[in-house]
Enzyme design. Structure first.
Site, PDB file in Angstrom:
ATOM      1  N   ARG A 180       0.854  -1.201   0.000  1.00 42.61           N
ATOM      2  CA  ARG A 180       0.000   0.000   0.000  1.00 42.61           C
ATOM      3  C   ARG A 180       0.890   1.252   0.000  1.00 42.61           C
ATOM      4  NH1 ARG A 180      -1.603   1.711   4.643  1.00 42.61           N
ATOM      5  NH2 ARG A 180      -2.303  -0.320   5.373  1.00 42.61           N
ATOM      6  N   TYR A 202     -16.807  18.188 -13.809  1.00 41.61           N
ATOM      7  CA  TYR A 202     -17.196  16.789 -13.949  1.00 41.61           C
ATOM      8  C   TYR A 202     -18.252  16.456 -12.881  1.00 41.61           C
ATOM      9  CZ  TYR A 202     -16.610  11.718 -13.791  1.00 41.61           C
ATOM     10  OH  TYR A 202     -16.827  10.374 -13.801  1.00 41.61           O
ATOM     11  N   ASP A 231      -7.734  20.083 -12.810  1.00 44.99           N
ATOM     12  CA  ASP A 231      -8.102  18.771 -13.341  1.00 44.99           C
ATOM     13  C   ASP A 231      -7.798  18.818 -14.838  1.00 44.99           C
ATOM     14  OD1 ASP A 231      -9.380  16.555 -14.436  1.00 44.99           O
ATOM     15  OD2 ASP A 231     -11.024  16.607 -12.990  1.00 44.99           O
ATOM     16  N   LYS A 281      -9.082   8.036 -18.539  1.00 45.70           N
ATOM     17  CA  LYS A 281      -9.457   8.652 -19.808  1.00 45.70           C
ATOM     18  C   LYS A 281      -8.284   8.607 -20.792  1.00 45.70           C
ATOM     19  CE  LYS A 281     -13.093   9.212 -17.331  1.00 45.70           C
ATOM     20  NZ  LYS A 281     -13.370  10.417 -16.561  1.00 45.70           N
TER      21      LYS A 281
HETATM   22  C1  PLP Z   1     -13.699  10.737 -15.213  1.00 44.75           C
HETATM   23  C2  PLP Z   1     -13.299  12.029 -14.636  1.00 44.75           C
HETATM   24  C3  PLP Z   1     -12.995  12.157 -13.280  1.00 44.75           C
HETATM   25  C4  PLP Z   1     -13.145  10.998 -12.302  1.00 44.75           C
HETATM   26  O1  PLP Z   1     -12.245   9.981 -12.561  1.00 44.75           O
HETATM   27  P1  PLP Z   1     -12.540   8.397 -12.300  1.00 44.75           P
HETATM   28  O2  PLP Z   1     -11.302   7.772 -12.803  1.00 44.75           O
HETATM   29  O3  PLP Z   1     -13.763   8.033 -13.053  1.00 44.75           O
HETATM   30  O4  PLP Z   1     -12.727   8.256 -10.829  1.00 44.75           O
HETATM   31  C5  PLP Z   1     -12.576  13.381 -12.818  1.00 44.75           C
HETATM   32  N1  PLP Z   1     -12.474  14.455 -13.638  1.00 44.75           N
HETATM   33  C6  PLP Z   1     -12.774  14.373 -14.938  1.00 44.75           C
HETATM   34  C7  PLP Z   1     -12.642  15.585 -15.793  1.00 44.75           C
HETATM   35  C8  PLP Z   1     -13.192  13.178 -15.489  1.00 44.75           C
HETATM   36  O5  PLP Z   1     -13.498  13.114 -16.789  1.00 44.75           O
END
Ligand code: PLP
Length: 381
Positions: free
Chosen positions: A50, A102, A174, A199
């Site tokens: 971990r 998001y 982000d 993504k």
């Molecule tokens: C998908 C997404 C998240 C969350 O990520 P997960 O991997 O699904 O937990 C956060 N910010 C953006 C812009 C996203 O597209």
């Protein structure tokens, strides 16, 4: 490695042949613990998986390098990465958040951390005066997502970071929609970069992951501490998949951008489409800012189909190559309806204010043949 170009770092940063066998690719260290020579005496920082795992270490170094940052801290999902940032706050702290985030980020603020006494204000960060006014004496973070989701607004990272810094607050960006290939927020004054590596970084719709990248070593220590203490770490196999993916990130991103540009132009000239949102179009209100802040304009497009919900629904049912599904950033093209799908958790009146109307459809343009994609959209419209 730090003085080489993106494509070289994508393939090599953080990785060297495995010391025990010479294996060129970092192995999947599928182990939960590590044998100690003497109590408290272990190799590097590996005592328990971990806390650290060699496959994860390689991924963390690779992603930090791609963002032009010093420290990468990986998590089991983008939400776990964002949660670690919010866990660094205390009850009574306040966050200024861009209004078009998001859906899962909105949920984390409004339903989870609000219960712990952390408050937040959503503001249109394209409006710098309003953003500045949203800060209070309790504000600790400015939370930026650009391009925004699903309206693809562009927020000036440099300007927001400057406002936040003057208020002694950190700026979190982000960067999921851009990927490290198109935009590097740390260079623009941000303190923490977040990615959902599910993504574009993962890129093949087969892994969930998240990462934080920072330059400040005290901040890195705090986030590493939370990574271990809260424990939302990725497994070694997921780290391996992501390392495999980053090796082609630059190649995929070029193809995503090229395809999206052609599709956005096609949509803009189509009579069945009321409006197209793509930062690469001259008609986009922040096209100039996007050109300055990003290396290219990405693979995400939003559009409003003429005829409201019935027209949008039949369009979404008719596409054949585009798959109807949530998520984005994979090699395959996806299409979705924000008001019903990804942004359903956002109250209807907020959605209306943001422009998330019933005819709005969001496309994650993949890297298939662009003529096939355009033909598919054309027949479905
Ligand atoms: C998908 C997404 C998240 C969350 O990520 P997960 O991997 O699904 O937990 C956060 N910010 C953006 C812009 C996203 O597209």
């Amino acid at each position: 490695m730090s003085n080489t170009k993106f494509a070289t770092r994508a393939i090599h940063a953080g990785q060297s042949p495995d010391p025990s066998t010479g294996a060129i690719m970092t192995p999947v260290y599928q182990t939960s613990t590590f044998v100690q020579e003497s109590p408290g005496k272990f190799k590097e920082n590996y005592d328990y998986a971990r806390s650290a795992n060699p496959t994860r270490t390689a991924l963390e170094a690779n992603l930090a390098s791609l963002e032009g940052g010093k420290f990468g801290i990986c998590f089991s999902s983008g939400c776990a990465a964002m949660s670690a940032v919010l866990h660094s706050l205390s009850s009574g702290d306040h966050v200024v958040v861009c209004d078009d985030v998001y859906g899962g980020t909105f949920r984390l603020f409004s339903r989870v951390f609000s219960q712990l006494g952390i408050t937040f204000t959503m503001v249109d960060m394209c409006d710098h005066a309003a953003t500045e006014k949203a800060f209070t004496a309790a504000t600790k973070l400015a939370w930026v997502e650009t391009p925004t989701n699903p309206m693809l607004k562009i927020i000036d990272i440099k300007a927001i970071a400057k406002i936040a810094k003057a208020k002694k607050c950190l700026t979190v960006v982000d960067n999921t929609f851009s990927s490290p290939y198109l935009q590097n927020p740390l260079e623009l004054g941000a303190d923490i970069v977040v990615h959902s590596s599910t993504k574009y970084i993962g890129g093949h719709s087969d892994v969930i992951g998240g990462v934080l990248i920072v330059n400040d070593s005290a901040l890195a220590d705090k986030l590493h501490y939370l990574q271990n203490a809260v424990g939302g770490v990725p497994g070694p196999w997921d780290c391996f998949l992501q390392l495999r993916s980053t090796k082609t990130l630059h190649v995929r991103m070029k193809a995503h951008c090229e395809n999206a540009r052609a599709i956005a132009q096609f949509l803009e000239s189509n009579k069945k489409v009321e409006k197209v949102y793509y930062p690469g179009l001259k008609s986009h209100p922040q096209h100039a800012l996007a050109s300055e802040q990003m290396r290219d304009f990405g693979g995400m497009i939003s559009m409003v189909v003429r005829g409201g919900l019935p027209a949008a629904r039949s369009f979404l049912e008719r596409v054949k190559i585009f798959s109807l599904g949530e998520s984005l950033g994979g090699v395959e093209s996806l299409i979705e309806h924000p008001a019903i799908m990804t942004h359903a958790t956002i109250p209807a009146e907020n959605r209306a204010k943001l422009g998330i109307v019933d005819g709005l459809v969001r496309l994650s343009v993949g890297i298939e043949d662009v003529n096939d994609l355009i033909a598919d959209i054309d027949q479905a419209l």
